[in-house]
Motif scaffolding. Structure first.
Motif, short mmCIF file in Angstrom:
data_model
loop_
_atom_site.label_atom_id
_atom_site.label_comp_id
_atom_site.label_asym_id
_atom_site.label_seq_id
_atom_site.Cartn_x
_atom_site.Cartn_y
_atom_site.Cartn_z
N PRO A 122 39.62 24.20 11.63
CA PRO A 122 38.38 23.53 12.03
C PRO A 122 38.26 22.17 11.31
O PRO A 122 38.87 21.97 10.26
N PRO A 123 37.48 21.24 11.88
CA PRO A 123 37.34 19.90 11.29
C PRO A 123 36.93 19.94 9.81
O PRO A 123 37.33 19.10 9.02
N ARG A 124 36.14 20.97 9.47
CA ARG A 124 35.68 21.09 8.08
C ARG A 124 36.85 21.17 7.10
O ARG A 124 36.80 20.64 5.99
N ASP A 125 37.94 21.85 7.53
CA ASP A 125 39.12 22.00 6.66
C ASP A 125 39.77 20.65 6.35
O ASP A 125 40.23 20.40 5.25
N TRP A 126 39.81 19.78 7.38
CA TRP A 126 40.40 18.45 7.17
C TRP A 126 39.54 17.63 6.21
O TRP A 126 40.06 16.89 5.38
N VAL A 127 38.22 17.80 6.36
CA VAL A 127 37.30 17.08 5.45
C VAL A 127 37.50 17.56 4.02
O VAL A 127 37.55 16.75 3.08
N VAL A 128 37.66 18.89 3.86
CA VAL A 128 37.87 19.45 2.52
C VAL A 128 39.16 18.90 1.92
O VAL A 128 39.21 18.50 0.75
#
Lengths: 138, 135
Positions: free
Chosen positions: A25-31
């Protein structure tokens, strides 16, 4: 194709699948970006305040692995996360090769060449060790 | 300048470049199978590449050399982290296991920096000198 408890495509053949980029999910890339930026900022602060040699210690800080392990453990379990750490051992061995190559060449060669050869050394060393250990385990 | 803006710029540029390099290597790792091989990319020189490029541009090759010497010690401690993290993860779970392994990395780096401040290559030549706290 996949081993017990492994993720899809977790066999021994090396493959590059562009479609896998849509999996996290996009959140993983942000992390991951945040961890990378955070560690780099930490190395920068230490370098500015205590000198580049002390800052250099943090160029091999295992924060990216930490981020990856916590994300994978949440999605696929601790067993899979431990498998990633096992793979990272080879990468860490390659990191020593990277640092040694830069140390030996950066004052002799152009910077770009020193970094390219160091990165290739990391890749060759890490992947060769991975291949050797995988073959021994078969 | 002396007002700290150079230092802030250096840290900000390293943070931005580091984040981008980490994303690039993470994307490569995500595409790769088997996933054990992808784990190799969790120890990619992404932060190092970003930081060394910015360092070379702002302060010169001398600081790149010093950073690479420090990185040798950090990388040796990273190997220890990987070796100890697997049993710790299985025993204490994700967060506590990873944090305990991180503490081991910190201790190993401190000991390594005290013993070999010039990096691992200096151990071979016996040229180690006390750690310098200023560049």
């Amino acid at each position: 194709m996949s081993t017990d408890g492994g993720r899809p495509g977790d066999d021994q053949k090396v493959r590059l699948r562009v479609g896998e980029l849509r999996r996290p999910p996009p959140r993983d890339w942000v992390v991951r970006f945040a961890f990378g930026a955070g560690v780099s900022a930490l190395a920068g602060v230490v370098s500015v305040s205590a000198g580049p040699r002390a800052g250099g210690l943090f160029l091999a800080f295992p924060a990216i692995l930490l981020a990856s392990v916590t994300l994978i453990a949440k999605e696929d379990g601790v067993r899979q996360a431990a498998q990633d750490v096992g793979g990272a051992t080879f990468g860490a061995l390659g990191l020593i090769g990277f640092a040694v190559v830069v140390t030996l060449t950066v004052t002799v060669w152009p910077l770009w060449l020193s970094l390219v050869i160091a990165t290739l050394s990391w890749a060759v060393l890490s992947l060769a060790l991975y291949a050797a250990v995988t073959r021994l385990r078969r | 300048m002396g007002d700290g803006s150079d230092e802030i710029l250096e840290v900000a540029l390293k943070a931005l470049a580091g984040g981008l390099f980490v994303l690039a290597f993470a994307a490569l790792a995500e595409m790769l199978t088997p996933k054990r091989l992808a784990g190799v990319f969790c120890a990619a020189p992404s932060v190092a590449l970003a930081s060394l490029i910015v360092t070379a541009g702002l302060t010169g090759v001398g600081d790149v050399l010093a950073s690479a010497r420090g990185m040798q010690i950090g990388a040796a401690a990273f190997i220890l982290y990987c070796l100890i993290a697997v049993p710790l993860l299985r025993r204490w779970g994700t967060w506590w296991g990873a944090l305990a392994a991180l503490a081991v990395w910190g201790a190993a780096v401190a000991v390594g920096y005290a013993l070999a401040p010039q990096g691992l290559l200096a151990l071979r030549s016996g040229a180690a000198s006390p750690p310098a706290l200023v560049p």
